[in-house]
Design a protein around this motif. Sequence first.
Motif, PDB file in Angstrom:
ATOM      1  N   HIS A  46      -7.226   8.319 -23.307  1.00 15.67           N
ATOM      2  CA  HIS A  46      -7.855   7.677 -22.152  1.00 15.67           C
ATOM      3  C   HIS A  46      -9.212   8.339 -21.899  1.00 15.67           C
ATOM      4  O   HIS A  46      -9.426   9.502 -22.253  1.00 15.67           O
ATOM      5  CB  HIS A  46      -6.951   7.783 -20.912  1.00 15.67           C
ATOM      6  CG  HIS A  46      -7.417   6.924 -19.782  1.00 15.67           C
ATOM      7  ND1 HIS A  46      -8.267   7.393 -18.807  1.00 15.67           N
ATOM      8  CD2 HIS A  46      -7.190   5.610 -19.502  1.00 15.67           C
ATOM      9  CE1 HIS A  46      -8.522   6.385 -17.956  1.00 15.67           C
ATOM     10  NE2 HIS A  46      -7.883   5.309 -18.353  1.00 15.67           N
ATOM     11  N   ASP A  62      -9.466   2.195 -21.856  1.00 17.29           N
ATOM     12  CA  ASP A  62      -8.844   2.128 -20.535  1.00 17.29           C
ATOM     13  C   ASP A  62      -7.372   1.759 -20.729  1.00 17.29           C
ATOM     14  O   ASP A  62      -6.905   1.586 -21.867  1.00 17.29           O
ATOM     15  CB  ASP A  62      -9.588   1.146 -19.622  1.00 17.29           C
ATOM     16  CG  ASP A  62      -9.468  -0.310 -20.051  1.00 17.29           C
ATOM     17  OD1 ASP A  62      -8.808  -0.602 -21.065  1.00 17.29           O
ATOM     18  OD2 ASP A  62     -10.041  -1.177 -19.364  1.00 17.29           O
ATOM     19  N   SER A  63      -6.672   1.621 -19.627  1.00 17.57           N
ATOM     20  CA  SER A  63      -5.219   1.404 -19.714  1.00 17.57           C
ATOM     21  C   SER A  63      -4.874   0.133 -20.489  1.00 17.57           C
ATOM     22  O   SER A  63      -3.889   0.101 -21.227  1.00 17.57           O
ATOM     23  CB  SER A  63      -4.630   1.314 -18.308  1.00 17.57           C
ATOM     24  OG  SER A  63      -4.949   2.468 -17.592  1.00 17.57           O
ATOM     25  N   ASN A 136       0.014   1.707 -13.734  1.00 18.53           N
ATOM     26  CA  ASN A 136       0.202   3.109 -13.314  1.00 18.53           C
ATOM     27  C   ASN A 136       1.488   3.232 -12.501  1.00 18.53           C
ATOM     28  O   ASN A 136       1.476   3.476 -11.300  1.00 18.53           O
ATOM     29  CB  ASN A 136      -0.971   3.579 -12.437  1.00 18.53           C
ATOM     30  CG  ASN A 136      -2.304   3.512 -13.130  1.00 18.53           C
ATOM     31  OD1 ASN A 136      -2.539   2.614 -13.941  1.00 18.53           O
ATOM     32  ND2 ASN A 136      -3.185   4.431 -12.832  1.00 18.53           N
ATOM     33  N   SER A 151      -6.535  -2.382 -14.152  1.00 17.15           N
ATOM     34  CA  SER A 151      -7.706  -2.684 -13.324  1.00 17.15           C
ATOM     35  C   SER A 151      -8.641  -3.680 -14.028  1.00 17.15           C
ATOM     36  O   SER A 151      -9.418  -4.359 -13.375  1.00 17.15           O
ATOM     37  CB  SER A 151      -8.441  -1.395 -12.958  1.00 17.15           C
ATOM     38  OG  SER A 151      -8.673  -0.626 -14.101  1.00 17.15           O
ATOM     39  N   HIS A 220     -14.584   2.620  -9.266  1.00 10.04           N
ATOM     40  CA  HIS A 220     -13.317   2.073  -9.775  1.00 10.04           C
ATOM     41  C   HIS A 220     -12.556   1.460  -8.587  1.00 10.04           C
ATOM     42  O   HIS A 220     -12.576   2.029  -7.495  1.00 10.04           O
ATOM     43  CB  HIS A 220     -12.507   3.213 -10.405  1.00 10.04           C
ATOM     44  CG  HIS A 220     -11.376   2.743 -11.250  1.00 10.04           C
ATOM     45  ND1 HIS A 220     -10.165   2.348 -10.705  1.00 10.04           N
ATOM     46  CD2 HIS A 220     -11.252   2.587 -12.593  1.00 10.04           C
ATOM     47  CE1 HIS A 220      -9.360   1.976 -11.688  1.00 10.04           C
ATOM     48  NE2 HIS A 220      -9.983   2.111 -12.847  1.00 10.04           N
ATOM     49  N   GLU A 222      -9.679   1.621  -7.642  1.00 10.35           N
ATOM     50  CA  GLU A 222      -8.673   2.485  -7.009  1.00 10.35           C
ATOM     51  C   GLU A 222      -9.276   3.250  -5.823  1.00 10.35           C
ATOM     52  O   GLU A 222      -8.552   3.919  -5.082  1.00 10.35           O
ATOM     53  CB  GLU A 222      -8.112   3.501  -8.016  1.00 10.35           C
ATOM     54  CG  GLU A 222      -7.130   2.928  -9.000  1.00 10.35           C
ATOM     55  CD  GLU A 222      -6.680   3.945 -10.040  1.00 10.35           C
ATOM     56  OE1 GLU A 222      -6.673   5.146  -9.755  1.00 10.35           O
ATOM     57  OE2 GLU A 222      -6.355   3.514 -11.163  1.00 10.35           O
ATOM     58  N   THR A 237     -12.468   1.385 -15.922  1.00 10.79           N
ATOM     59  CA  THR A 237     -13.271   2.384 -16.647  1.00 10.79           C
ATOM     60  C   THR A 237     -14.076   1.742 -17.782  1.00 10.79           C
ATOM     61  O   THR A 237     -15.259   2.035 -17.936  1.00 10.79           O
ATOM     62  CB  THR A 237     -12.357   3.507 -17.193  1.00 10.79           C
ATOM     63  OG1 THR A 237     -11.204   2.929 -17.798  1.00 10.79           O
ATOM     64  CG2 THR A 237     -11.932   4.451 -16.096  1.00 10.79           C
TER      65      THR A 237
HETATM   66  P1  13P Z   1      -8.233   2.071 -16.074  1.00  8.27           P
HETATM   67  O1  13P Z   1      -7.988   2.833 -17.304  1.00  8.27           O
HETATM   68  O2  13P Z   1      -7.512   0.767 -16.110  1.00  8.27           O
HETATM   69  O3  13P Z   1      -9.657   1.922 -15.725  1.00  8.27           O
HETATM   70  O4  13P Z   1      -7.523   2.895 -14.880  1.00  8.27           O
HETATM   71  C1  13P Z   1      -7.902   4.166 -14.567  1.00  8.27           C
HETATM   72  C2  13P Z   1      -6.772   5.060 -14.267  1.00  8.27           C
HETATM   73  O5  13P Z   1      -6.577   5.531 -13.184  1.00  8.27           O
HETATM   74  C3  13P Z   1      -5.881   5.444 -15.314  1.00  8.27           C
HETATM   75  O6  13P Z   1      -4.984   6.351 -14.816  1.00  8.27           O
END
Ligand code: 13P
Length: 337
Positions: A46, A62-63, A136, A151, A220, A222, A237
Amino acid sequence: MTQVMDKAKKNLITNGYLDIEVDPTLDLVAEIQKLKKEKNAIILAHYYQESEIQDVADYIGDSLGLSQKAESTDADMIVFAGVHFMAETAKMLNPNKKVVLPDLKAGCSLADSCPAPIFAKFKEKYPDHVVVSYINCTAELKTLTDICCTSSNAEVVIDSIPKDKGIIFAPDKNLGAYLIKKTGRDMVLWDGACMVHEIFSNEKITKLKVRYPDAKFIAHPECEEHILAMADFIGSTSQMLKFTQQDEACTFIVGTEAGIIHQMEIASPDKTFIPAPPENNCACNECPFMRLNTLEKLYLSMKYELPEILLENWVIEKGRKCIDTMLEISAKAGFKA
Ligand code: 13P
Ligand code: SF4
Protein backbone atom coordinates in the motif's frame (compact mmCIF):
# COMPACT_ATOMS: atom_id res chain seq x y z
CA MET A 1 19.09 -21.89 14.81
CA THR A 2 16.31 -24.45 15.31
CA GLN A 3 16.00 -23.38 18.94
CA VAL A 4 15.83 -19.69 17.96
CA MET A 5 13.25 -20.53 15.30
CA ASP A 6 11.15 -22.64 17.67
CA LYS A 7 11.12 -19.81 20.21
CA ALA A 8 10.25 -17.23 17.53
CA LYS A 9 7.40 -19.43 16.27
CA LYS A 10 6.12 -19.93 19.81
CA ASN A 11 6.13 -16.18 20.42
CA LEU A 12 4.63 -15.31 17.05
CA ILE A 13 1.13 -14.61 18.31
CA THR A 14 2.33 -12.46 21.23
CA ASN A 15 4.88 -10.55 19.14
CA GLY A 16 2.91 -10.44 15.89
CA TYR A 17 6.07 -11.16 13.91
CA LEU A 18 9.04 -13.51 13.84
CA ASP A 19 11.45 -12.04 16.35
CA ILE A 20 14.69 -13.33 14.82
CA GLU A 21 17.81 -11.22 14.61
CA VAL A 22 18.75 -10.34 11.05
CA ASP A 23 22.45 -10.08 10.17
CA PRO A 24 22.95 -6.29 9.79
CA THR A 25 25.45 -6.81 6.95
CA LEU A 26 22.86 -8.67 4.84
CA ASP A 27 21.77 -6.94 1.62
CA LEU A 28 18.07 -7.19 2.39
CA VAL A 29 16.91 -5.87 -0.96
CA ALA A 30 18.98 -8.49 -2.84
CA GLU A 31 17.78 -11.25 -0.48
CA ILE A 32 14.15 -10.22 -0.94
CA GLN A 33 14.55 -10.25 -4.74
CA LYS A 34 16.12 -13.73 -4.50
CA LEU A 35 13.28 -15.03 -2.33
CA LYS A 36 10.70 -13.60 -4.75
CA LYS A 37 12.13 -15.73 -7.57
CA GLU A 38 12.74 -18.86 -5.47
CA LYS A 39 9.22 -18.87 -4.06
CA ASN A 40 7.32 -17.33 -6.97
CA ALA A 41 6.15 -14.65 -4.57
CA ILE A 42 4.60 -11.27 -5.25
CA ILE A 43 4.94 -8.28 -2.92
CA LEU A 44 1.85 -6.06 -2.85
CA ALA A 45 2.36 -2.78 -1.01
CA HIS A 46 0.00 0.00 0.00
CA TYR A 47 1.05 3.62 -0.55
CA TYR A 48 1.26 4.09 3.22
CA GLN A 49 4.21 1.72 3.61
CA GLU A 50 7.75 2.90 4.36
CA SER A 51 9.56 4.06 1.20
CA GLU A 52 12.06 1.19 1.35
CA ILE A 53 9.21 -1.33 1.33
CA GLN A 54 7.51 0.45 -1.60
CA ASP A 55 10.82 0.25 -3.46
CA VAL A 56 10.97 -3.58 -3.34
CA ALA A 57 7.27 -4.10 -4.12
CA ASP A 58 5.98 -5.60 -7.37
CA TYR A 59 2.84 -3.51 -7.15
CA ILE A 60 2.09 -0.40 -5.11
CA GLY A 61 -1.49 0.78 -4.97
CA ASP A 62 -4.63 1.77 -3.13
CA SER A 63 -7.03 -0.68 -1.53
CA LEU A 64 -8.93 -1.31 -4.77
CA GLY A 65 -5.82 -1.77 -6.94
CA LEU A 66 -4.34 -4.13 -4.36
CA SER A 67 -7.51 -6.27 -4.30
CA GLN A 68 -7.61 -6.38 -8.10
CA LYS A 69 -3.94 -7.37 -8.22
CA ALA A 70 -4.44 -10.02 -5.51
CA GLU A 71 -7.33 -11.47 -7.52
CA SER A 72 -5.38 -11.70 -10.77
CA THR A 73 -1.94 -12.84 -9.58
CA ASP A 74 -0.51 -16.23 -10.53
CA ALA A 75 2.15 -16.07 -7.81
CA ASP A 76 2.24 -18.92 -5.29
CA MET A 77 2.74 -16.67 -2.30
CA ILE A 78 1.33 -13.19 -1.68
CA VAL A 79 3.43 -11.05 0.63
CA PHE A 80 1.15 -8.28 1.82
CA ALA A 81 2.92 -5.10 2.82
CA GLY A 82 -0.11 -3.40 4.26
CA VAL A 83 -2.52 -4.01 7.09
CA HIS A 84 -4.45 -7.03 8.32
CA PHE A 85 -7.79 -6.40 6.55
CA MET A 86 -5.96 -6.05 3.22
CA ALA A 87 -4.12 -9.34 3.69
CA GLU A 88 -7.40 -11.00 4.73
CA THR A 89 -9.03 -9.71 1.54
CA ALA A 90 -6.16 -11.19 -0.50
CA LYS A 91 -6.62 -14.52 1.32
CA MET A 92 -10.38 -14.53 0.68
CA LEU A 93 -9.67 -14.01 -3.01
CA ASN A 94 -6.97 -16.73 -2.96
CA PRO A 95 -8.04 -19.40 -0.46
CA ASN A 96 -5.49 -21.89 -1.85
CA LYS A 97 -2.51 -19.53 -1.80
CA LYS A 98 -0.23 -18.64 1.04
CA VAL A 99 -0.69 -15.03 2.17
CA VAL A 100 1.82 -13.61 4.63
CA LEU A 101 1.78 -10.29 6.48
CA PRO A 102 5.13 -9.11 7.94
CA ASP A 103 3.49 -8.13 11.24
CA LEU A 104 0.13 -9.54 12.32
CA LYS A 105 -0.38 -6.57 14.63
CA ALA A 106 -0.62 -4.26 11.63
CA GLY A 107 -4.33 -3.68 12.23
CA CYS A 108 -6.55 -0.66 11.56
CA SER A 109 -8.39 1.64 13.97
CA LEU A 110 -11.26 1.90 11.50
CA ALA A 111 -11.68 -1.89 11.20
CA ASP A 112 -11.43 -2.17 15.01
CA SER A 113 -14.18 0.42 15.45
CA CYS A 114 -16.77 -1.99 14.05
CA PRO A 115 -16.82 -5.36 15.85
CA ALA A 116 -18.91 -7.88 13.87
CA PRO A 117 -21.11 -9.15 16.77
CA ILE A 118 -22.17 -5.58 17.70
CA PHE A 119 -22.70 -4.66 14.05
CA ALA A 120 -24.91 -7.77 13.62
CA LYS A 121 -27.24 -6.41 16.34
CA PHE A 122 -27.20 -2.92 14.74
CA LYS A 123 -28.06 -4.42 11.35
CA GLU A 124 -31.13 -6.19 12.81
CA LYS A 125 -32.76 -2.77 13.24
CA TYR A 126 -32.71 -2.23 9.47
CA PRO A 127 -33.75 -5.59 7.98
CA ASP A 128 -34.49 -4.23 4.50
CA HIS A 129 -31.31 -2.18 4.09
CA VAL A 130 -28.41 -3.06 1.83
CA VAL A 131 -25.14 -3.18 3.80
CA VAL A 132 -22.21 -1.44 2.12
CA SER A 133 -18.94 -1.79 4.02
CA TYR A 134 -15.75 0.06 3.34
CA ILE A 135 -13.07 -2.55 2.67
CA ASN A 136 -11.31 -1.31 5.85
CA CYS A 137 -13.17 -3.84 7.99
CA THR A 138 -12.58 -7.33 9.32
CA ALA A 139 -13.30 -10.54 7.40
CA GLU A 140 -16.11 -11.25 9.89
CA LEU A 141 -17.72 -7.91 9.08
CA LYS A 142 -17.53 -8.78 5.40
CA THR A 143 -19.70 -11.84 6.14
CA LEU A 144 -22.43 -9.38 7.22
CA THR A 145 -21.97 -7.15 4.16
CA ASP A 146 -23.76 -7.09 0.79
CA ILE A 147 -21.26 -4.97 -1.16
CA CYS A 148 -17.78 -3.85 -0.26
CA CYS A 149 -16.31 -0.59 -1.49
CA THR A 150 -13.08 1.36 -1.34
CA SER A 151 -12.53 5.11 -1.46
CA SER A 152 -11.93 4.84 -5.24
CA ASN A 153 -15.20 3.15 -6.16
CA ALA A 154 -17.53 4.07 -3.27
CA GLU A 155 -19.69 6.44 -5.33
CA VAL A 156 -20.09 3.93 -8.15
CA VAL A 157 -21.01 1.21 -5.64
CA ILE A 158 -23.66 3.40 -3.95
CA ASP A 159 -25.06 4.42 -7.36
CA SER A 160 -25.44 0.72 -8.28
CA ILE A 161 -28.04 0.25 -5.52
CA PRO A 162 -31.70 0.84 -6.53
CA LYS A 163 -32.92 4.25 -5.35
CA ASP A 164 -35.79 2.77 -3.30
CA LYS A 165 -33.41 0.70 -1.16
CA GLY A 166 -32.16 1.88 2.23
CA ILE A 167 -28.42 1.65 2.84
CA ILE A 168 -26.31 1.03 5.93
CA PHE A 169 -22.77 2.30 5.44
CA ALA A 170 -20.00 1.01 7.74
CA PRO A 171 -17.59 1.58 9.34
CA ASP A 172 -16.31 5.05 8.34
CA LYS A 173 -18.68 7.88 9.27
CA ASN A 174 -16.52 10.50 7.49
CA LEU A 175 -16.47 8.67 4.16
CA GLY A 176 -20.17 7.92 4.72
CA ALA A 177 -21.04 11.60 5.28
CA TYR A 178 -19.02 12.55 2.18
CA LEU A 179 -20.92 9.95 0.12
CA ILE A 180 -24.30 11.17 1.37
CA LYS A 181 -23.36 14.62 0.01
CA LYS A 182 -22.00 13.28 -3.30
CA THR A 183 -24.74 10.77 -4.09
CA GLY A 184 -27.74 12.44 -2.42
CA ARG A 185 -28.60 9.09 -0.79
CA ASP A 186 -29.80 8.97 2.76
CA MET A 187 -27.66 6.35 4.52
CA VAL A 188 -27.52 4.98 8.04
CA LEU A 189 -23.93 5.44 9.20
CA TRP A 190 -21.87 3.37 11.61
CA ASP A 191 -19.94 5.61 13.99
CA GLY A 192 -16.34 4.65 13.11
CA ALA A 193 -13.30 6.61 11.98
CA CYS A 194 -9.62 6.36 11.07
CA MET A 195 -7.29 7.74 13.73
CA VAL A 196 -4.87 9.11 11.11
CA HIS A 197 -7.46 11.01 9.08
CA GLU A 198 -9.14 12.51 12.15
CA ILE A 199 -5.98 14.21 13.35
CA PHE A 200 -5.45 16.93 10.74
CA SER A 201 -5.40 20.49 12.01
CA ASN A 202 -7.71 22.96 10.31
CA GLU A 203 -5.72 25.87 11.72
CA LYS A 204 -2.31 24.58 10.63
CA ILE A 205 -3.58 23.75 7.12
CA THR A 206 -5.07 27.27 6.87
CA LYS A 207 -1.69 28.75 7.85
CA LEU A 208 0.06 26.62 5.23
CA LYS A 209 -2.42 27.83 2.59
CA VAL A 210 -1.59 31.42 3.50
CA ARG A 211 2.14 30.71 3.37
CA TYR A 212 1.89 28.88 0.03
CA PRO A 213 -0.99 30.67 -1.77
CA ASP A 214 -0.45 28.69 -5.00
CA ALA A 215 -0.47 25.33 -3.27
CA LYS A 216 -3.45 23.01 -3.65
CA PHE A 217 -4.80 21.13 -0.66
CA ILE A 218 -5.73 17.56 -1.53
CA ALA A 219 -7.53 15.29 0.93
CA HIS A 220 -8.68 11.71 1.40
CA PRO A 221 -12.44 11.25 2.04
CA GLU A 222 -11.67 9.58 5.39
CA CYS A 223 -10.92 13.12 6.68
CA GLU A 224 -13.49 15.00 8.73
CA GLU A 225 -16.02 17.25 7.00
CA HIS A 226 -14.38 20.53 8.10
CA ILE A 227 -11.08 19.39 6.58
CA LEU A 228 -12.74 18.20 3.35
CA ALA A 229 -14.46 21.60 3.10
CA MET A 230 -11.00 23.19 2.67
CA ALA A 231 -9.85 20.79 -0.06
CA ASP A 232 -9.23 21.63 -3.73
CA PHE A 233 -9.44 17.93 -4.53
CA ILE A 234 -10.87 14.91 -2.68
CA GLY A 235 -10.02 11.35 -3.68
CA SER A 236 -8.55 7.97 -2.81
CA THR A 237 -4.78 7.64 -2.54
CA SER A 238 -4.41 6.61 -6.19
CA GLN A 239 -6.73 9.42 -7.30
CA MET A 240 -4.70 11.92 -5.25
CA LEU A 241 -1.48 10.67 -6.83
CA LYS A 242 -2.96 11.00 -10.32
CA PHE A 243 -4.24 14.50 -9.54
CA THR A 244 -0.76 15.70 -8.51
CA GLN A 245 0.62 14.38 -11.81
CA GLN A 246 -2.03 15.99 -13.98
CA ASP A 247 -2.72 19.29 -12.23
CA GLU A 248 -0.71 22.39 -13.14
CA ALA A 249 0.01 23.32 -9.50
CA CYS A 250 3.61 22.91 -8.33
CA THR A 251 2.95 22.60 -4.60
CA PHE A 252 0.49 20.32 -2.82
CA ILE A 253 -0.53 20.03 0.81
CA VAL A 254 -1.27 16.34 1.21
CA GLY A 255 -4.16 15.40 3.52
CA THR A 256 -3.63 11.70 3.99
CA GLU A 257 -1.02 9.35 5.45
CA ALA A 258 2.37 10.80 4.58
CA GLY A 259 3.72 7.56 3.03
CA ILE A 260 2.05 8.39 -0.30
CA ILE A 261 4.39 11.34 -0.78
CA HIS A 262 7.14 8.91 -1.81
CA GLN A 263 5.25 7.96 -5.01
CA MET A 264 4.18 11.59 -5.61
CA GLU A 265 7.84 12.67 -5.53
CA ILE A 266 8.86 9.84 -7.87
CA ALA A 267 6.07 10.72 -10.33
CA SER A 268 6.62 14.51 -10.18
CA PRO A 269 10.21 15.18 -9.08
CA ASP A 270 9.92 18.93 -9.75
CA LYS A 271 6.88 19.44 -7.55
CA THR A 272 6.76 20.05 -3.80
CA PHE A 273 4.66 17.98 -1.42
CA ILE A 274 3.90 19.10 2.11
CA PRO A 275 2.29 16.62 4.51
CA ALA A 276 -0.84 18.13 6.09
CA PRO A 277 0.05 18.72 9.74
CA PRO A 278 -1.69 16.97 12.63
CA GLU A 279 -3.11 18.75 15.70
CA ASN A 280 -0.25 17.75 17.98
CA ASN A 281 3.47 17.91 17.38
CA CYS A 282 3.50 14.17 16.73
CA ALA A 283 3.93 12.03 13.63
CA CYS A 284 0.20 11.21 13.80
CA ASN A 285 -0.18 11.60 10.03
CA GLU A 286 1.75 8.31 9.81
CA CYS A 287 -0.39 5.23 10.36
CA PRO A 288 1.06 3.40 13.37
CA PHE A 289 -0.29 0.10 12.06
CA MET A 290 1.07 0.41 8.51
CA ARG A 291 4.43 1.43 9.95
CA LEU A 292 4.77 -1.78 11.99
CA ASN A 293 5.97 -3.47 8.81
CA THR A 294 9.70 -3.07 8.25
CA LEU A 295 12.07 -4.33 5.59
CA GLU A 296 13.54 -6.83 8.11
CA LYS A 297 10.10 -8.20 8.99
CA LEU A 298 9.22 -8.38 5.28
CA TYR A 299 12.38 -10.38 4.60
CA LEU A 300 11.70 -12.77 7.51
CA SER A 301 8.07 -13.28 6.47
CA MET A 302 9.22 -14.29 2.99
CA LYS A 303 12.04 -16.52 4.21
CA TYR A 304 10.00 -18.44 6.80
CA GLU A 305 6.56 -17.90 5.18
CA LEU A 306 5.21 -16.61 8.49
CA PRO A 307 3.09 -15.01 9.89
CA GLU A 308 0.48 -16.50 7.62
CA ILE A 309 -3.11 -15.28 7.25
CA LEU A 310 -5.49 -18.13 8.00
CA LEU A 311 -9.27 -17.84 7.87
CA GLU A 312 -12.06 -20.28 8.55
CA ASN A 313 -13.72 -21.67 5.44
CA TRP A 314 -17.16 -20.26 6.25
CA VAL A 315 -15.64 -16.78 6.61
CA ILE A 316 -13.94 -17.08 3.22
CA GLU A 317 -17.07 -18.39 1.49
CA LYS A 318 -19.51 -15.91 3.03
CA GLY A 319 -17.17 -12.92 3.24
CA ARG A 320 -15.90 -13.19 -0.30
CA LYS A 321 -19.26 -12.48 -1.95
CA CYS A 322 -19.24 -8.77 -1.10
CA ILE A 323 -15.69 -8.43 -2.47
CA ASP A 324 -16.62 -10.23 -5.70
CA THR A 325 -19.64 -7.95 -6.14
CA MET A 326 -17.42 -4.91 -5.62
CA LEU A 327 -14.87 -6.18 -8.15
CA GLU A 328 -17.62 -6.84 -10.73
CA ILE A 329 -19.05 -3.33 -10.31
CA SER A 330 -15.54 -1.86 -10.50
CA ALA A 331 -14.64 -3.78 -13.67
CA LYS A 332 -17.88 -2.62 -15.34
CA ALA A 333 -17.05 0.97 -14.38
CA GLY A 334 -13.57 0.64 -15.90
CA PHE A 335 -11.40 0.60 -12.73
CA LYS A 336 -8.11 -1.15 -13.48
CA ALA A 337 -5.17 -1.95 -11.18
P1 13P B 1 -7.30 3.90 -0.20
O1 13P B 1 -6.17 2.97 -0.33
O2 13P B 1 -8.54 3.30 -0.77
O3 13P B 1 -7.04 5.26 -0.71
O4 13P B 1 -7.60 4.02 1.38
C1 13P B 1 -6.67 4.51 2.25
C2 13P B 1 -6.61 3.76 3.52
O5 13P B 1 -6.91 4.24 4.58
C3 13P B 1 -6.11 2.43 3.53
O6 13P B 1 -6.05 1.99 4.83
FE1 SF4 C 1 -6.68 2.05 9.10
FE2 SF4 C 1 -6.41 4.66 9.01
FE3 SF4 C 1 -4.25 3.15 9.10
FE4 SF4 C 1 -5.75 3.21 6.87
S1 SF4 C 1 -4.59 4.88 7.74
S2 SF4 C 1 -4.92 1.41 7.89
S3 SF4 C 1 -7.79 3.46 7.75
S4 SF4 C 1 -5.81 3.32 10.70
